[in-house]
Scaffold this motif. Structure first.
Motif, mmCIF file in Angstrom:
data_model
loop_
_atom_site.group_PDB
_atom_site.id
_atom_site.type_symbol
_atom_site.label_atom_id
_atom_site.label_comp_id
_atom_site.label_asym_id
_atom_site.label_seq_id
_atom_site.Cartn_x
_atom_site.Cartn_y
_atom_site.Cartn_z
ATOM 1 N N GLU A 174 0.831 -1.210 0.000
ATOM 2 C CA GLU A 174 0.000 0.000 0.000
ATOM 3 C C GLU A 174 0.862 1.255 0.000
ATOM 4 O O GLU A 174 0.533 2.250 -0.652
ATOM 5 C CB GLU A 174 -0.929 -0.001 1.222
ATOM 6 C CG GLU A 174 -2.117 -0.931 1.062
ATOM 7 C CD GLU A 174 -3.030 -0.954 2.283
ATOM 8 O OE1 GLU A 174 -4.230 -1.091 2.114
ATOM 9 O OE2 GLU A 174 -2.513 -0.850 3.417
ATOM 10 N N ALA A 202 1.143 4.163 -3.375
ATOM 11 C CA ALA A 202 0.973 5.618 -3.338
ATOM 12 C C ALA A 202 1.911 6.294 -4.337
ATOM 13 O O ALA A 202 1.607 7.371 -4.856
ATOM 14 C CB ALA A 202 1.228 6.139 -1.933
ATOM 15 N N GLY A 203 3.045 5.644 -4.617
ATOM 16 C CA GLY A 203 3.988 6.192 -5.578
ATOM 17 C C GLY A 203 3.447 6.238 -7.000
ATOM 18 O O GLY A 203 4.050 6.853 -7.875
ATOM 19 N N ILE A 258 0.415 7.458 -7.617
ATOM 20 C CA ILE A 258 -0.639 8.474 -7.656
ATOM 21 C C ILE A 258 -0.279 9.634 -8.582
ATOM 22 O O ILE A 258 -1.123 10.144 -9.306
ATOM 23 C CB ILE A 258 -0.949 8.969 -6.214
ATOM 24 C CG1 ILE A 258 -1.657 7.838 -5.449
ATOM 25 C CG2 ILE A 258 -1.799 10.218 -6.222
ATOM 26 C CD1 ILE A 258 -1.946 8.131 -4.003
ATOM 27 N N ALA A 259 1.011 10.016 -8.599
ATOM 28 C CA ALA A 259 1.426 11.130 -9.454
ATOM 29 C C ALA A 259 1.156 10.804 -10.921
ATOM 30 O O ALA A 259 0.920 11.689 -11.739
ATOM 31 C CB ALA A 259 2.902 11.439 -9.240
ATOM 32 N N SER A 308 -1.306 8.556 -11.979
ATOM 33 C CA SER A 308 -2.701 8.206 -12.276
ATOM 34 C C SER A 308 -3.602 9.436 -12.400
ATOM 35 O O SER A 308 -4.567 9.419 -13.133
ATOM 36 C CB SER A 308 -3.248 7.277 -11.196
ATOM 37 O OG SER A 308 -3.414 7.999 -10.004
ATOM 38 N N GLY A 309 -3.264 10.503 -11.684
ATOM 39 C CA GLY A 309 -4.111 11.688 -11.756
ATOM 40 C C GLY A 309 -5.169 11.695 -10.663
ATOM 41 O O GLY A 309 -5.527 10.657 -10.117
ATOM 42 N N LEU A 310 -5.681 12.911 -10.372
ATOM 43 C CA LEU A 310 -6.596 13.143 -9.260
ATOM 44 C C LEU A 310 -7.927 12.418 -9.475
ATOM 45 O O LEU A 310 -8.511 12.485 -10.543
ATOM 46 C CB LEU A 310 -6.848 14.654 -9.160
ATOM 47 C CG LEU A 310 -7.099 15.245 -7.789
ATOM 48 C CD1 LEU A 310 -5.935 14.988 -6.868
ATOM 49 C CD2 LEU A 310 -7.357 16.728 -7.915
ATOM 50 N N GLY A 311 -8.378 11.722 -8.422
ATOM 51 C CA GLY A 311 -9.708 11.130 -8.467
ATOM 52 C C GLY A 311 -9.824 9.878 -9.320
ATOM 53 O O GLY A 311 -10.896 9.317 -9.440
ATOM 54 N N ARG A 312 -8.729 9.430 -9.933
ATOM 55 C CA ARG A 312 -8.790 8.189 -10.719
ATOM 56 C C ARG A 312 -8.392 7.012 -9.842
ATOM 57 O O ARG A 312 -7.547 7.136 -8.966
ATOM 58 C CB ARG A 312 -7.819 8.262 -11.908
ATOM 59 C CG ARG A 312 -8.088 9.403 -12.829
ATOM 60 C CD ARG A 312 -8.487 8.881 -14.209
ATOM 61 N NE ARG A 312 -8.893 9.987 -15.060
ATOM 62 C CZ ARG A 312 -8.040 10.735 -15.733
ATOM 63 N NH1 ARG A 312 -6.767 10.479 -15.669
ATOM 64 N NH2 ARG A 312 -8.464 11.731 -16.487
ATOM 65 N N ARG A 313 -8.965 5.874 -10.130
ATOM 66 C CA ARG A 313 -8.632 4.679 -9.349
ATOM 67 C C ARG A 313 -7.349 4.064 -9.867
ATOM 68 O O ARG A 313 -7.042 4.141 -11.061
ATOM 69 C CB ARG A 313 -9.763 3.664 -9.458
ATOM 70 C CG ARG A 313 -11.044 4.129 -8.800
ATOM 71 C CD ARG A 313 -12.049 2.999 -8.799
ATOM 72 N NE ARG A 313 -11.774 2.060 -7.730
ATOM 73 C CZ ARG A 313 -12.242 2.206 -6.498
ATOM 74 N NH1 ARG A 313 -12.999 3.235 -6.197
ATOM 75 N NH2 ARG A 313 -11.972 1.320 -5.569
ATOM 76 N N LEU A 366 -14.129 8.994 -4.061
ATOM 77 C CA LEU A 366 -13.434 9.659 -5.171
ATOM 78 C C LEU A 366 -11.990 9.993 -4.809
ATOM 79 O O LEU A 366 -11.066 9.791 -5.601
ATOM 80 C CB LEU A 366 -14.202 10.936 -5.538
ATOM 81 C CG LEU A 366 -13.695 11.719 -6.745
ATOM 82 C CD1 LEU A 366 -13.851 10.879 -8.008
ATOM 83 C CD2 LEU A 366 -14.454 13.032 -6.895
ATOM 84 N N GLU A 425 -5.968 9.787 -2.472
ATOM 85 C CA GLU A 425 -5.319 11.058 -2.157
ATOM 86 C C GLU A 425 -5.368 11.322 -0.646
ATOM 87 O O GLU A 425 -4.380 11.744 -0.045
ATOM 88 C CB GLU A 425 -5.993 12.212 -2.911
ATOM 89 C CG GLU A 425 -5.665 12.271 -4.396
ATOM 90 C CD GLU A 425 -6.522 11.336 -5.239
ATOM 91 O OE1 GLU A 425 -7.416 10.667 -4.658
ATOM 92 O OE2 GLU A 425 -6.298 11.250 -6.464
ATOM 93 N N ALA A 432 4.450 14.611 -5.134
ATOM 94 C CA ALA A 432 3.758 13.863 -6.188
ATOM 95 C C ALA A 432 2.837 14.784 -6.989
ATOM 96 O O ALA A 432 2.170 14.340 -7.911
ATOM 97 C CB ALA A 432 2.958 12.717 -5.580
#
Lengths: 248, 289
Positions: A98, A102-103, A105-106, A108-113, B145, B149, B163
């Motif tokens: 987990e 998190a690495g 996330i940069a 994948s973009g905001l709010g995307r799974r 959502l 984050e 990030a």
């Protein structure tokens, strides 16, 4: 690749009235393995944070991959392992996997799974640092060296071109440190530009190909052989210092 | 008990709170914001009083007060030279003082302060239920959502910044989530107990969680079960609903903690010198865990 990976231009910064950095300029080229050294409180960490946009300099500018920090958006190209990575909340209930996810996330973009591809990349990063067997272990139950590897895996999970590490060898014994720097050397040879900070100049790893000495100003910058002369170090630390270079 | 419509509404409203309180609470606890919910609840009480005084539907003023307070807290906390928990103490006492003054001004008006302090889930009307359900769904949707984050900034805010995450905006969204959750849950467990429903199921989940995901799911599960059992118990025993819900959550916590400690003591005894060899090997190789 064209141009430097990171460029720090005439940066100055103060905490209150205490100047921390004065007019520091530094260029980091693609493929560098740069070691920033200097005594405690010399401004190394501050310089790193300014480079990453975590602290705003009072004067000067920073460019990453040829873009001013203010307009830089491609943060997935940068991997960061903070000093705090070894002093985080050990009770946080996250598994190694987990933490590494998190690495992604940069990228994948905001709010995307995060999807199966992200999970695969996270596992691959754990494999690179030799921690895939511990992927389901809680981060707080791992040893200091293992935690450090997991945080590096997190920085690697986004396939960065620039890897920035703040005091990564803190808390490692000398054998763990050797294998740790050997791993960074391998990543560097695979094409990742590495910038790392250390206050411990007792051991400059053989993998390092550039050294920058910081003590409020940039005292000197160049290849380890040119920079790590007794005169330079004496002026950096204010006393005679000798350096042991570790060759593997 | 479901032959009474008010009990059906109470259960549905309670379950909404049982889901969203721990869901938000996981991030609240991990970010050391546990007192934030309490503070916002006290400010919300001032919102209730203001609503009664102005003749506005109290839910609206409550929500407004809670969100305004959340904004101020976030601004003061990110500013220099103020301790985070001191800001919370300041807002909590300020909110309570304002509430007391407003209540004294509205003397003679029908305002059920006791109900707001300790919950009045049995008086949830059809309109209240729609509002609670709507806001609850909105809170849950935002959490889902921005789950990854919120997880990242809870674990390592600095790395989240590097990030490229808009951490300040996400922090603001987060405190608004807490504010809405408090305003929604006040009717169910009351001002004084709303933070308990956010914190206790999470603490229980943390005792047994093997990952962040399982901590989240376990906390929400415990929240729902506590509300269901607590409300059922309150109906049959004729006791206060809010208190029964929180006490149920506490019982789960105490049972889990004792279970965990008993298990650890048992393992220590088995590993001690003189214990049967076979069991020891099983424990060391991890077959027992």
């Amino acid at each position: 690749m064209s141009g430097p990976v990171a460029e720090i231009k005439e940066v100055s910064f103060s905490f209150g009235t205490r100047p921390v950095l004065e007019n520091v300029s530094l260029k980091i080229e693609a493929g560098d393995f740069l070691l920033l050294i200097g005594p405690n409180g010399s401004g190394k960490t501050t310089l790193l944070k300014i480079m990453l946009g975590l602290i705003k300099p009072w004067q000067g500018r920073v460019c990453l991959f040829g873009r001013e920090l203010g307009s830089f958006r491609d943060w997935y190209r940068v991997g960061y392992v903070s000093q705090k990575a070894t002093g985080f909340d050990a009770r946080f209930p996250a598994t190694a996997e987990e933490v590494v996810l998190a690495g992604r996330i940069a990228r994948s973009g905001l709010g995307r799974r995060l999807g199966a591809g992200d999970r695969e990349a996270a596992l691959e990063a754990l494999r690179v640092v030799g921690m895939e067997d511990c992927r389901n272990a809680l981060i707080g139950n791992l040893s200091g060296g293992q935690q450090q590897r997991v945080f590096i895996a997190r920085a690697l999970a986004g396939n960065p071109e620039l890897l920035v590490l703040d005091e990564p060898s803190a808390g490692l014994d000398s054998r763990a440190m050797d294998s740790f720097y050997a791993m960074l050397g391998k990543l560097n040879q695979a094409g990742i530009t590495v910038v790392t900070v250390s206050h411990d100049i007792g051991a400059v790893p053989g993998e390092v190909n550039r050294v920058a000495c910081v003590n409020r100003r940039l005292v000197c910058h160049g290849s380890p052989a040119r920079v790590l002369t007794p005169e330079n170090l004496a002026s950096l630390y204010g006393m005679p210092v000798s350096v042991i270079s570790h060759r593997h | 008990m479901f032959e009474y419509e008010f009990m059906v509404r109470a259960m549905l409203a309670g379950l909404v709170a049982g889901i969203i309180c721990p869901a938000v609470g996981v991030f609240v606890v991990m970010r050391r914001y546990s007192f934030m919910a309490d503070t916002l609840a006290h400010v919300s009480l001032a919102g209730v009083a203001a609503g009664a005084l102005l003749g506005v539907y109290p839910a609206v003023t409550t929500l407004g007060f809670a969100m305004a307070a959340a904004t101020v807290i976030e601004k003061l906390r990110s500013g220099p030279r103020l301790y985070g928990e001191a800001v919370l103490a300041l807002m909590m006492s300020g909110g309570l003082a304002l509430a007391v003054v407003l209540i004294s001004l509205s003397r003679g008006m029908s305002i059920d302060i006791f109900g707001y302090l300790f919950g009045s889930v049995l008086t949830v009307g059809p309109g209240d239920l729609w509002l609670i359900a709507g806001l609850g769904c909105a809170v849950l949707a935002v959490i889902i959502l921005f789950y990854k984050e919120l997880y990242y900034i809870s674990f390592d805010e600095e790395a989240a910044r590097v990030a490229g995450l808009p951490v300040d905006r996400l922090n603001f969204i987060f405190v608004l989530l807490v504010a809405v959750t408090v305003a929604v849950s006040m009717r169910i467990v009351g001002t004084l107990l709303v933070s308990a429903l956010m914190v206790i199921p999470v603490l229980t989940a943390l005792l047994v969680a093997g990952s962040f995901r399982s901590a989240f799911i376990t906390a929400v599960f415990l929240g729902v079960v506590s509300v269901a059992l607590g409300l059922t118990g309150s109906y049959y025993l004729g006791i206060a609903a809010g208190g029964a819900v929180v006490l149920t959550a506490l019982v789960f916590f105490v049972l889990t903690l004792s279970g965990k400690q008993l298990r650890q003591a048992w393992q220590r005894r088995l590993l001690a010198p003189g214990a049967p060899k076979k069991v020891k090997e099983e424990l060391v190789t991890g077959d027992g865990s």
